[in-house]
Design an enzyme around this catalytic site. Structure first.
Site, PDB file in Angstrom:
ATOM      1  N   PHE A 145      -4.137 -10.705   0.251  1.00 35.94           N
ATOM      2  CA  PHE A 145      -3.618  -9.576  -0.538  1.00 35.94           C
ATOM      3  C   PHE A 145      -2.637 -10.143  -1.555  1.00 35.94           C
ATOM      4  O   PHE A 145      -1.634 -10.748  -1.193  1.00 35.94           O
ATOM      5  CB  PHE A 145      -2.925  -8.527   0.333  1.00 35.94           C
ATOM      6  CG  PHE A 145      -2.596  -7.289  -0.459  1.00 35.94           C
ATOM      7  CD1 PHE A 145      -3.513  -6.265  -0.595  1.00 35.94           C
ATOM      8  CD2 PHE A 145      -1.380  -7.176  -1.115  1.00 35.94           C
ATOM      9  CE1 PHE A 145      -3.232  -5.139  -1.367  1.00 35.94           C
ATOM     10  CE2 PHE A 145      -1.091  -6.049  -1.890  1.00 35.94           C
ATOM     11  CZ  PHE A 145      -2.018  -5.032  -2.008  1.00 35.94           C
ATOM     12  N   ASP A 230       1.575 -17.691  -2.544  1.00 37.41           N
ATOM     13  CA  ASP A 230       2.097 -16.337  -2.640  1.00 37.41           C
ATOM     14  C   ASP A 230       2.981 -16.098  -1.419  1.00 37.41           C
ATOM     15  O   ASP A 230       2.489 -15.885  -0.307  1.00 37.41           O
ATOM     16  CB  ASP A 230       0.905 -15.349  -2.681  1.00 37.41           C
ATOM     17  CG  ASP A 230       1.362 -13.898  -2.702  1.00 37.41           C
ATOM     18  OD1 ASP A 230       2.524 -13.622  -2.345  1.00 37.41           O
ATOM     19  OD2 ASP A 230       0.539 -13.032  -3.054  1.00 37.41           O
ATOM     20  N   LYS A 259       9.576  -8.597  -2.825  1.00 44.95           N
ATOM     21  CA  LYS A 259       9.995  -7.930  -1.587  1.00 44.95           C
ATOM     22  C   LYS A 259      11.472  -8.156  -1.232  1.00 44.95           C
ATOM     23  O   LYS A 259      12.331  -7.594  -1.868  1.00 44.95           O
ATOM     24  CB  LYS A 259       9.062  -8.376  -0.478  1.00 44.95           C
ATOM     25  CG  LYS A 259       7.603  -7.930  -0.808  1.00 44.95           C
ATOM     26  CD  LYS A 259       6.855  -7.485   0.369  1.00 44.95           C
ATOM     27  CE  LYS A 259       5.449  -7.101   0.095  1.00 44.95           C
ATOM     28  NZ  LYS A 259       5.133  -5.728   0.385  1.00 44.95           N
TER      29      LYS A 259
HETATM   30  C1  PLP Z   1       1.449 -11.394  -0.125  1.00 47.49           C
HETATM   31  C2  PLP Z   1       1.591 -10.298  -1.128  1.00 47.49           C
HETATM   32  N1  PLP Z   1       1.341 -10.553  -2.423  1.00 47.49           N
HETATM   33  C3  PLP Z   1       1.459  -9.612  -3.367  1.00 47.49           C
HETATM   34  C4  PLP Z   1       1.800  -8.325  -3.046  1.00 47.49           C
HETATM   35  C5  PLP Z   1       1.908  -7.281  -4.130  1.00 47.49           C
HETATM   36  O1  PLP Z   1       3.241  -6.941  -4.340  1.00 47.49           O
HETATM   37  P1  PLP Z   1       3.610  -5.586  -5.155  1.00 47.49           P
HETATM   38  O2  PLP Z   1       3.169  -4.454  -4.320  1.00 47.49           O
HETATM   39  O3  PLP Z   1       5.113  -5.677  -5.300  1.00 47.49           O
HETATM   40  O4  PLP Z   1       2.918  -5.681  -6.462  1.00 47.49           O
HETATM   41  C6  PLP Z   1       2.049  -7.993  -1.707  1.00 47.49           C
HETATM   42  C7  PLP Z   1       2.383  -6.604  -1.327  1.00 47.49           C
HETATM   43  O5  PLP Z   1       2.283  -6.198  -0.209  1.00 47.49           O
HETATM   44  C8  PLP Z   1       1.937  -9.009  -0.726  1.00 47.49           C
HETATM   45  O6  PLP Z   1       2.149  -8.736   0.562  1.00 47.49           O
END
Ligand code: PLP
Length: 405
Positions: A145, A230, A259
């Site tokens: 994700f 990520d 986050k």
């Molecule tokens: C690992 C990871 N990358 C990217 C995102 C996307 O972040 P955002 O919702 O702030 O765009 C998330 C969101 O849950 C995530 O858990």
């Protein structure tokens, strides 16, 4: 342990407004929270909830950490926004602090995780295009994700998110997570980047196998590709290190954060080193809001709180306590697995009842979520203590008992 849901007029009123005026992107719990402090939230009826989801890993320093509140109040009374056409002192200081903590060299600030990943993908495509016209391919993992923009959706290996939005951004190869042979077969000279989560979060709280992450680093090096990690969910102390990849001894070329980073305030970063840190020149990329004085002041206060309160070490210690609590529940209720790192933990149940368990826990005053039919995820704030963990485990125990009975 109270067992009820908020049924107040407030919930009906706000639900009515949602039904009429807010796009239906989420199935929402019937509750309106009014106040938060540390590990607890209170709804508009005054009912207290133990928050073991922390705004999906955002409230790492707890709700309304006094140092973050003070920094935001002070900054917003002075200056909220100027745009990136001018020097922003707080942005420069935050970049220095974050780079110093993880061996990166330069930062680009954004407002959300997806935008931080977009910046990383654009760096990879820019360097790839400069090297060769066919060096455009990005290798990512199934069940990952990375966000919901069209760019990040292409590297989010989950059909349910991608299907309605085809055609996707092209030149992405998806490989099964933790499949080293598939990764080595997929990365070649046409690859401009490999992007992975060191611990897959939304995909079911699945830590990378050490050999998989090391193989990704080596394959990227062999083929002149970037390794992007990520750490939007796993970073900033949650797994017991500043970055989860530090526990693996793997250093990426780019790491993305969001986050927990802002202590509850929206901010994200794309941190890079080497040629990735120098890829952008003025005009290549940008954002109106990203890295503004207010968000950076909040993030600086959160960074300092995580450091001065030793919250990474605490996440390791309390993570072990959550893990042993979940192991006891697994044994008692016939679960399959407990997995995760630090305060990013999941209980894999023996049947597809995670949503029901989460609903029952909510009624009993505990916030958690389901990241698969049988997977209950816990992401408590890093400030959680043993007594709160015991309280959470007691509620979860009762929620599972009620659901599987
Ligand atoms: C690992 C990871 N990358 C990217 C995102 C996307 O972040 P955002 O919702 O702030 O765009 C998330 C969101 O849950 C995530 O858990």
């Amino acid at each position: 342990m109270a067992d009820s849901t908020q049924t107040s007029a407030k919930v009906s009123e706000v639900t009515g407004l949602y039904d009429r005026y807010v796009m239906a992107t989420y199935g929402r719990f019937p509750v309106v929270f009014e106040r938060g402090q540390g590990v607890y939230l209170w709804d508009t009826d005054g009912r207290r909830y133990l928050d073991f989801l922390a705004g999906i890993a955002v409230n790492g320093v707890g709700h309304c950490h006094p140092k973050v509140v003070e920094a935001v109040q002070r900054q917003c009374a002075k200056l909220m926004h100027v745009s990136n056409l001018y020097l922003i002192e707080q942005q420069a200081e935050l970049a220095q602090a974050l780079c110093g903590m993880c061996g990166m060299e330069k930062a680009f600030f954004a407002n959300s995780g997806a935008e931080a990943n977009e910046a990383a993908l654009k760096i990879a495509r820019k360097l790839g295009n400069a090297a060769s016209p066919d060096k455009t391919w990005i290798v990512a993992a199934v069940n990952s994700f990375h966000g919901r923009t069209l760019g990040t959706l292409a590297i989010t290996g989950q059909e349910k998110y991608q299907k309605p939005y085809v055609p996707l951004v092209p030149d992405v190869t998806l490989i099964p997570y933790n499949d080293t042979a598939a990764l080595e077969a997929a990365v070649d000279d046409r690859t401009c980047a490999v992007i992975l989560e060191p611990v897959q979060g939304e995909g079911g709280v699945l830590p990378a196998a050490p050999e998989f992450l090391r193989a990704a680093r080596e394959a990227a090096d062999r083929h002149g590709a970037l390794m992007i990690l990520d750490e939007i969910q796993s970073g900033r102390g949650r797994t017991g290190e500043f970055l989860a990849c530090q526990a693996y001894g793997v250093v990426p070329d780019i790491v993305t954060l969001a986050k927990t980073m802002g202590g509850g305030f929206p901010i994200a970063a794309c941190l890079a080193r080497g040629k990735a840190a120098e890829a952008f020149v003025p005009g290549d990329h940008g954002t109106t809001f990203g890295g503004g004085p207010l968000a950076c002041a909040a993030a600086l206060a959160a960074v300092r709180a995580i450091e001065s309160e030793g919250l990474s070490a605490r996440a390791r210690e309390m993570g072990a306590a959550v893990q042993s609590g979940l192991e006891a529940l697994k044994a008692k209720h016939g679960g399959v697995e407990v997995r995760g790192m630090g305060l990013m933990q999941a209980l894999v149940l023996g049947s597809p009842v995670a949503r029901d368990v989460v609903q029952a826990a909510f009624r009993k005053g505990l916030l958690a979520n389901a990241v698969g039919p049988g997977i209950v995820r816990l992401l408590p704030p890093l400030v959680v203590n043993q007594q709160q963990i015991d309280e959470g485990m007691e509620i979860l125990d009762s929620a599972i008992a009620e659901t599987v009975a």
